[in-house]
Scaffold this motif. Structure first.
Motif, PDB file in Angstrom:
ATOM      1  N   LYS A 155       0.814  -1.221   0.000  1.00  0.00           N
ATOM      2  CA  LYS A 155       0.000   0.000   0.000  1.00  0.00           C
ATOM      3  C   LYS A 155       0.851   1.277   0.000  1.00  0.00           C
ATOM      4  N   LYS A 156       2.047   1.185  -0.561  1.00  0.00           N
ATOM      5  CA  LYS A 156       2.908   2.362  -0.625  1.00  0.00           C
ATOM      6  C   LYS A 156       2.870   3.053  -1.985  1.00  0.00           C
ATOM      7  N   THR A 157       2.421   2.340  -3.012  1.00  0.00           N
ATOM      8  CA  THR A 157       2.325   2.921  -4.356  1.00  0.00           C
ATOM      9  C   THR A 157       1.018   2.502  -5.013  1.00  0.00           C
ATOM     10  N   VAL A 158       0.617   3.289  -6.003  1.00  0.00           N
ATOM     11  CA  VAL A 158      -0.578   3.001  -6.800  1.00  0.00           C
ATOM     12  C   VAL A 158      -0.183   3.121  -8.263  1.00  0.00           C
ATOM     13  N   THR A 159      -0.366   2.059  -9.029  1.00  0.00           N
ATOM     14  CA  THR A 159      -0.055   2.071 -10.456  1.00  0.00           C
ATOM     15  C   THR A 159      -1.340   2.367 -11.225  1.00  0.00           C
ATOM     16  N   VAL A 160      -1.281   3.381 -12.075  1.00  0.00           N
ATOM     17  CA  VAL A 160      -2.472   3.886 -12.756  1.00  0.00           C
ATOM     18  C   VAL A 160      -2.214   3.942 -14.249  1.00  0.00           C
ATOM     19  N   GLN A 161      -3.079   3.311 -15.040  1.00  0.00           N
ATOM     20  CA  GLN A 161      -2.947   3.415 -16.489  1.00  0.00           C
ATOM     21  C   GLN A 161      -3.400   4.796 -16.966  1.00  0.00           C
ATOM     22  N   GLY A 162      -2.841   5.213 -18.089  1.00  0.00           N
ATOM     23  CA  GLY A 162      -3.014   6.585 -18.557  1.00  0.00           C
ATOM     24  C   GLY A 162      -4.414   6.985 -18.937  1.00  0.00           C
ATOM     25  N   GLY A 163      -5.299   6.016 -19.166  1.00  0.00           N
ATOM     26  CA  GLY A 163      -6.673   6.346 -19.521  1.00  0.00           C
ATOM     27  C   GLY A 163      -7.628   6.361 -18.350  1.00  0.00           C
ATOM     28  N   ALA A 164      -7.119   6.144 -17.135  1.00  0.00           N
ATOM     29  CA  ALA A 164      -7.974   6.170 -15.949  1.00  0.00           C
ATOM     30  C   ALA A 164      -8.407   7.597 -15.645  1.00  0.00           C
ATOM     31  N   ARG A 165      -9.513   7.687 -14.942  1.00  0.00           N
ATOM     32  CA  ARG A 165      -9.954   8.969 -14.407  1.00  0.00           C
ATOM     33  C   ARG A 165      -9.768   8.936 -12.899  1.00  0.00           C
ATOM     34  N   TRP A 166      -9.821  10.101 -12.282  1.00  0.00           N
ATOM     35  CA  TRP A 166      -9.564  10.134 -10.844  1.00  0.00           C
ATOM     36  C   TRP A 166     -10.614   9.365 -10.061  1.00  0.00           C
ATOM     37  N   GLY A 167     -11.809   9.233 -10.593  1.00  0.00           N
ATOM     38  CA  GLY A 167     -12.802   8.398  -9.929  1.00  0.00           C
ATOM     39  C   GLY A 167     -12.355   6.950  -9.844  1.00  0.00           C
ATOM     40  N   ASP A 181       5.080  15.840  -8.248  1.00  0.00           N
ATOM     41  CA  ASP A 181       6.139  15.595  -7.278  1.00  0.00           C
ATOM     42  C   ASP A 181       5.960  14.244  -6.580  1.00  0.00           C
ATOM     43  N   ASN A 182       4.858  13.576  -6.875  1.00  0.00           N
ATOM     44  CA  ASN A 182       4.555  12.292  -6.262  1.00  0.00           C
ATOM     45  C   ASN A 182       4.486  11.159  -7.286  1.00  0.00           C
ATOM     46  N   ILE A 183       5.021  11.401  -8.500  1.00  0.00           N
ATOM     47  CA  ILE A 183       5.153  10.343  -9.500  1.00  0.00           C
ATOM     48  C   ILE A 183       6.478   9.624  -9.263  1.00  0.00           C
ATOM     49  N   MET A 184       6.422   8.313  -9.134  1.00  0.00           N
ATOM     50  CA  MET A 184       7.634   7.513  -8.895  1.00  0.00           C
ATOM     51  C   MET A 184       8.298   7.123 -10.218  1.00  0.00           C
ATOM     52  N   ASP A 185       7.494   6.712 -11.183  1.00  0.00           N
ATOM     53  CA  ASP A 185       7.996   6.374 -12.512  1.00  0.00           C
ATOM     54  C   ASP A 185       6.821   6.354 -13.470  1.00  0.00           C
ATOM     55  N   ALA A 186       7.103   6.170 -14.745  1.00  0.00           N
ATOM     56  CA  ALA A 186       6.047   6.167 -15.761  1.00  0.00           C
ATOM     57  C   ALA A 186       6.484   5.314 -16.947  1.00  0.00           C
ATOM     58  N   THR A 187       5.493   4.910 -17.745  1.00  0.00           N
ATOM     59  CA  THR A 187       5.748   4.193 -18.991  1.00  0.00           C
ATOM     60  C   THR A 187       5.219   5.050 -20.134  1.00  0.00           C
ATOM     61  N   VAL A 188       6.059   5.257 -21.150  1.00  0.00           N
ATOM     62  CA  VAL A 188       5.731   6.207 -22.210  1.00  0.00           C
ATOM     63  C   VAL A 188       5.917   5.556 -23.573  1.00  0.00           C
ATOM     64  N   VAL A 189       4.937   5.779 -24.459  1.00  0.00           N
ATOM     65  CA  VAL A 189       5.072   5.392 -25.859  1.00  0.00           C
ATOM     66  C   VAL A 189       5.615   6.596 -26.614  1.00  0.00           C
ATOM     67  N   LEU A 190       6.801   6.450 -27.187  1.00  0.00           N
ATOM     68  CA  LEU A 190       7.455   7.555 -27.880  1.00  0.00           C
ATOM     69  C   LEU A 190       6.976   7.659 -29.325  1.00  0.00           C
ATOM     70  N   ALA A 191       7.324   8.768 -29.969  1.00  0.00           N
ATOM     71  CA  ALA A 191       6.912   9.007 -31.350  1.00  0.00           C
ATOM     72  C   ALA A 191       7.471   7.950 -32.301  1.00  0.00           C
ATOM     73  N   ASN A 192       8.637   7.391 -31.986  1.00  0.00           N
ATOM     74  CA  ASN A 192       9.237   6.372 -32.858  1.00  0.00           C
ATOM     75  C   ASN A 192       8.697   4.970 -32.595  1.00  0.00           C
ATOM     76  N   GLY A 193       7.732   4.855 -31.682  1.00  0.00           N
ATOM     77  CA  GLY A 193       7.108   3.569 -31.390  1.00  0.00           C
ATOM     78  C   GLY A 193       7.718   2.820 -30.224  1.00  0.00           C
ATOM     79  N   ASN A 194       8.838   3.290 -29.719  1.00  0.00           N
ATOM     80  CA  ASN A 194       9.444   2.622 -28.573  1.00  0.00           C
ATOM     81  C   ASN A 194       8.605   2.844 -27.318  1.00  0.00           C
ATOM     82  N   ILE A 195       8.507   1.806 -26.502  1.00  0.00           N
ATOM     83  CA  ILE A 195       7.814   1.908 -25.223  1.00  0.00           C
ATOM     84  C   ILE A 195       8.879   1.841 -24.138  1.00  0.00           C
ATOM     85  N   VAL A 196       9.002   2.938 -23.378  1.00  0.00           N
ATOM     86  CA  VAL A 196      10.114   3.042 -22.430  1.00  0.00           C
ATOM     87  C   VAL A 196       9.601   3.309 -21.022  1.00  0.00           C
ATOM     88  N   LYS A 197      10.368   2.851 -20.061  1.00  0.00           N
ATOM     89  CA  LYS A 197      10.144   3.166 -18.655  1.00  0.00           C
ATOM     90  C   LYS A 197      10.969   4.398 -18.333  1.00  0.00           C
TER      91      LYS A 197
END
Length: 487
Positions: free
Chosen positions: A124-136, A180-196
């Motif tokens: 219960k120290k972190t929450v992983t949230v996908q980018g299409g979630a809403r705050w609800g 300031d409370n984001i620990m890490d993220a996963t991003v799809v780049l313009a070249n198609g690479n998916i990076v942490k």
């Protein structure tokens, strides 16, 4: 909006091409993926996919694509980019922003709505949230785990757009901005690479997505720091007749000297029905982890004998996020929001805006739902982070104001837009005269015609360099476009 969408649906049915051509188009867009593709020929589902929080944000795309896994997105980007001319790409998370940044006229919208999973870690120290979630979605998961996160005030706001813009929260005085409370993220780049990306992996990208907006890739996942539950939370409305404006402003000035990080206030100028007379409403948020905290905090405002007081304790942030639902049901759907940062809530500035707002809403009855919202909360934790630590640069102590323009007719729309833009600029100018410097814009309250310098301040040169690194061809052009610097 309903009329517009009905018209669009009828048009789509009358102009439907042969089924085979529809299938070919959909197959080419989502070839080799599990994504769902909607076009005009999809009827009501397509019309619903175009819907946004503001009808002024709706543009008719050629394709709306719903990826169901992160690996769906690179082929979609590649196909849209390979066409001649390439399809414009817009990305939608919640669709709450009042600009057209999450829409595209004749282009392709990548709707992250099916990527909305929220997972609380076993400790219960972190929450992983996908980018299409809403705050609800996030607050529902936090409710079950009896934790909180630094997040948005409304359930319908998308996590992705909110976080990449900066993220003011009721918890900001205690824990800082949401970024300031984001620990890490996963991003799809313009070249198609998916990076942490994190402080140690792709640190430049991690810096850029925390306040640089949608210019560096599609953030499909965030890991957020969990914070202790500190509810219940008192919320509601304390309303006054317009004749009390001087007294309310006086109490606000006094309250600024006593408030703690456990509470915040929104002060709004509005015309509630059925009489639609100018009114001032105080909207508090108070953490009740201490007995009777809200009684102490709200006592000076209640001493003014308000005509309305609906404040009560609610159990958690999920309930808080639904606090505006009744208002949203009756609010005119033509909405434009602009906002700016201010060094202080100067009494003469607040009164000057009040007088201009009263005059405008009196002269433009179709736009009388236009309102002014001032936020008052502690900024020590914001200022505790260096302006160069994230792309979000506004780290000097500040408050913010949002002008919410609403109209019920096309004939009042132009006047409403003009008032919102003019008032925003006048507040900035007023603040600059008082404080000796411009406090700046907030990206999530921008509309796209602001200058890059106004939005990103001294961090702009670095953002331009990172744009060249992560999006050299300028694929991500919606929003406040950052020109890449290759020098």
């Amino acid at each position: 909006m309903k009329r517009y969408l009905q018209k669009l649906y009828k048009s789509s049915r009358s102009k439907s091409p042969a089924k085979s051509s529809k299938t070919m188009a959909e197959n080419s867009i989502a070839s080799g993926t599990q994504a769902q593709v909607l076009t005009k020929e999809s009827g009501e589902a397509f019309v619903e996919a175009l819907r946004r929080n503001s009808t002024l944000s709706v543009l008719e795309a050629k394709y709306v694509v719903f990826p169901t896994q992160y690996s769906d997105i690179p082929p979609i980007i590649a196909h849209a980019s390979s066409l001649s001319p390439p399809l414009e790409i817009a990305v939608k998370c919640g669709g709450a922003h009042s600009s057209t940044w999450a829409s595209s006229a004749g282009g392709l919208v990548i709707d992250l709505g099916k990527l909305n999973k929220v997972t609380v870690s076993s400790d219960k120290k972190t929450v992983t949230v996908q980018g299409g979630a809403r705050w609800g979605d996030v607050y529902s998961a936090c409710q079950e785990a009896n934790i909180d996160v630094v997040g948005g005030p409304f359930w319908f706001v998308g996590v992705g757009g909110y976080l990449t813009g900066g993220g003011y929260s009721p918890f900001t005085p205690q824990y800082g901005m949401a970024i300031d409370n984001i620990m890490d993220a996963t991003v799809v780049l313009a070249n198609g690479n998916i990076v942490k990306t994190s402080p140690t992996e792709e640190p430049d990208l991690f810096w850029a997505i925390r306040g640089g907006g949608n210019q560096f890739g599609i953030v499909v996942e965030f890991t957020l720091k969990a914070i202790p539950y500190s509810g219940p939370y008192t919320m509601g409305a304390i309303g006054y007749a317009g004749s009390e404006i001087d007294n309310v402003i006086k109490v606000v000035q006094e309250w600024k000297t006593t408030y703690t990080p456990k509470e915040k206030l929104n002060i709004t100028y509005n015309r509630p029905g059925p009489h639609f007379k100018p009114s001032i409403t105080v909207l508090p948020w108070v953490s009740e982890d201490k007995d009777d905290r809200s009684k102490e905090v709200l006592a000076p405002f209640r001493a003014l004998n308000p005509v309305v007081d609906t404040c009560k304790a609610v159990p958690d942030m999920l309930a808080v996020s639904h606090g505006a639902d009744a208002m949203m049901k009756v609010a005119p759907p033509k909405l434009i929001i602009r906002g700016t940062l201010v060094t202080d809530l100067y009494p003469d500035m607040m009164l000057d805006v009040w007088q201009k707002w009263v005059a405008f809403t009196e002269e433009n009855p179709d736009a009388r739902a236009t309102s002014i919202l001032w936020e008052l909360s502690g900024a020590d934790r914001i200022a505790g982070v260096a302006s160069v630590a994230t792309a979000f640069h506004a780290r000097d102590p500040h408050f913010w104001v949002a002008i919410q323009g609403r109209s019920i007719s096309e004939s009042s729309e132009a006047a409403m837009r003009s008032f919102v833009a003019k008032t925003t600029n006048e507040i900035r100018q007023f603040n600059t005269r008082k404080a000796g410097k411009d406090a700046g814009f907030f990206l999530n309250f921008a509309q796209g015609d602001e200058t890059l310098e106004e939005v990103h301040g001294p961090n702009l040169p670095k953002l331009k360099k990172l744009k060249a690194k992560y999006d050299p061809k300028g694929l991500w052009r919606k929003g406040i476009y950052i020109e890449p610097d290759f020098s």
